[in-house]
Design an enzyme around this catalytic site. Structure first.
Site, PDB file in Angstrom:
ATOM      1  N   LEU A  59       0.729  -1.187   0.024  1.00  0.00           N
ATOM      2  CA  LEU A  59       0.067  -0.045  -0.058  1.00  0.00           C
ATOM      3  C   LEU A  59       0.958   1.208  -0.204  1.00  0.00           C
ATOM      4  O   LEU A  59       0.357   2.299  -0.306  1.00  0.00           O
ATOM      5  CB  LEU A  59      -0.793   0.116   1.346  1.00  0.00           C
ATOM      6  CG  LEU A  59      -2.082  -0.930   1.094  1.00  0.00           C
ATOM      7  CD1 LEU A  59      -2.670  -0.893   2.395  1.00  0.00           C
ATOM      8  CD2 LEU A  59      -2.940  -0.533  -0.053  1.00  0.00           C
ATOM      9  N   GLU A  87      -6.387 -15.477   5.385  1.00  0.00           N
ATOM     10  CA  GLU A  87      -7.483 -15.680   5.723  1.00  0.00           C
ATOM     11  C   GLU A  87      -8.648 -14.435   5.750  1.00  0.00           C
ATOM     12  O   GLU A  87      -9.718 -14.777   6.093  1.00  0.00           O
ATOM     13  CB  GLU A  87      -7.320 -16.322   7.210  1.00  0.00           C
ATOM     14  CG  GLU A  87      -6.456 -17.681   7.208  1.00  0.00           C
ATOM     15  CD  GLU A  87      -6.361 -18.242   8.412  1.00  0.00           C
ATOM     16  OE1 GLU A  87      -6.962 -17.741   9.391  1.00  0.00           O
ATOM     17  OE2 GLU A  87      -5.536 -19.409   8.547  1.00  0.00           O
ATOM     18  N   THR A  88      -8.233 -13.493   5.363  1.00  0.00           N
ATOM     19  CA  THR A  88      -8.943 -12.216   5.736  1.00  0.00           C
ATOM     20  C   THR A  88      -9.182 -11.326   4.403  1.00  0.00           C
ATOM     21  O   THR A  88      -8.340 -12.035   3.533  1.00  0.00           O
ATOM     22  CB  THR A  88      -8.580 -11.281   6.614  1.00  0.00           C
ATOM     23  OG1 THR A  88      -7.374 -10.586   6.363  1.00  0.00           O
ATOM     24  CG2 THR A  88      -8.348 -11.913   8.165  1.00  0.00           C
ATOM     25  N   HIS A  90      -8.200  -8.545   3.846  1.00  0.00           N
ATOM     26  CA  HIS A  90      -7.249  -7.578   3.761  1.00  0.00           C
ATOM     27  C   HIS A  90      -6.406  -7.798   2.520  1.00  0.00           C
ATOM     28  O   HIS A  90      -6.129  -6.807   1.739  1.00  0.00           O
ATOM     29  CB  HIS A  90      -6.135  -7.873   5.031  1.00  0.00           C
ATOM     30  CG  HIS A  90      -5.040  -6.688   4.720  1.00  0.00           C
ATOM     31  ND1 HIS A  90      -5.413  -5.348   5.071  1.00  0.00           N
ATOM     32  CD2 HIS A  90      -3.774  -7.067   4.469  1.00  0.00           C
ATOM     33  CE1 HIS A  90      -4.096  -4.766   4.863  1.00  0.00           C
ATOM     34  NE2 HIS A  90      -3.217  -5.784   4.858  1.00  0.00           N
TER      35      HIS A  90
END
Length: 184
Positions: A59, A87-88, A90
């Site tokens: 980012l 796992e997310t 994000h």
């Protein structure tokens, strides 16, 4: 698809060596090292020079490029890093936002090669990053080099502003060099 071939443009050539900034997020240092090696080799093969700036994550890559684009004299930029699905959600945010920001910077005139890998596994990242293999770092540098060449091709000649100094012939013919500026 595996086994499909693709067309690769011939490397551009330059009269004046391009100067690029490689911005890398070394979160996965081994992957980042391979990407950087490929980018350096591609830039050097084109007769260019490079500098490196490291940032914490993908980012921050476009932010660093924006800073350098506005405040320095680089001809182009190579964005490097790796995002591996976790796992997310994000992963989706980082992939989408870094890519979108790089695209917007490109539309503002920055010549950027995007080599931020977005993969499912470390194995995929290693395969894509390897300088002797898929060499995505080299590919990103080549993309930036092509955009630099295109920018130079379509750039307008520089035009001065203000008055032109009098030519030597004019000054001799008119005696302009003989005048005392205090009395003229």
């Amino acid at each position: 698809m595996a086994g499909q071939s693709h067309h690769t443009l011939p490397a551009p050539t330059f009269e004046r060596a391009p100067k690029l900034l490689i911005v890398v997020a070394p979160y996965y240092s081994g992957i980042a090292g391979e990407l950087v090696a490929g980018a350096k080799a591609a830039i050097e093969a084109a007769g260019g020079t490079w500098e490196i700036a490291e940032v914490p994550g993908a980012l921050e890559v476009p932010i660093a490029i924006r800073i350098a684009h506005r405040q320095s004299n680089f001809d182009g930029f190579v964005a490097l890093g790796c995002v591996i699905r976790g796992e997310t959600t994000h992963y989706d945010t980082v992939c989408n936002d870094s890519s979108r920001a790089l695209t917007l910077l490109g539309l503002e005139g920055a010549c950027i090669g995007n080599g931020i890998l977005t993969v499912e596994t470390m194995e995929q990242a290693e395969t894509r990053a390897e300088a002797a293999g898929q060499n995505k770092g080299g590919g990103a540098a080549e993309a930036a080099l092509h955009l630099i060449a295109l920018t130079r091709r379509f750039s307008r000649p520089e035009r001065g502003i203000g008055f032109k100094p009098a030519s030597a012939e004019y000054r001799l013919a008119t005696g302009a060099d003989d005048e005392d500026p205090k009395t003229a």
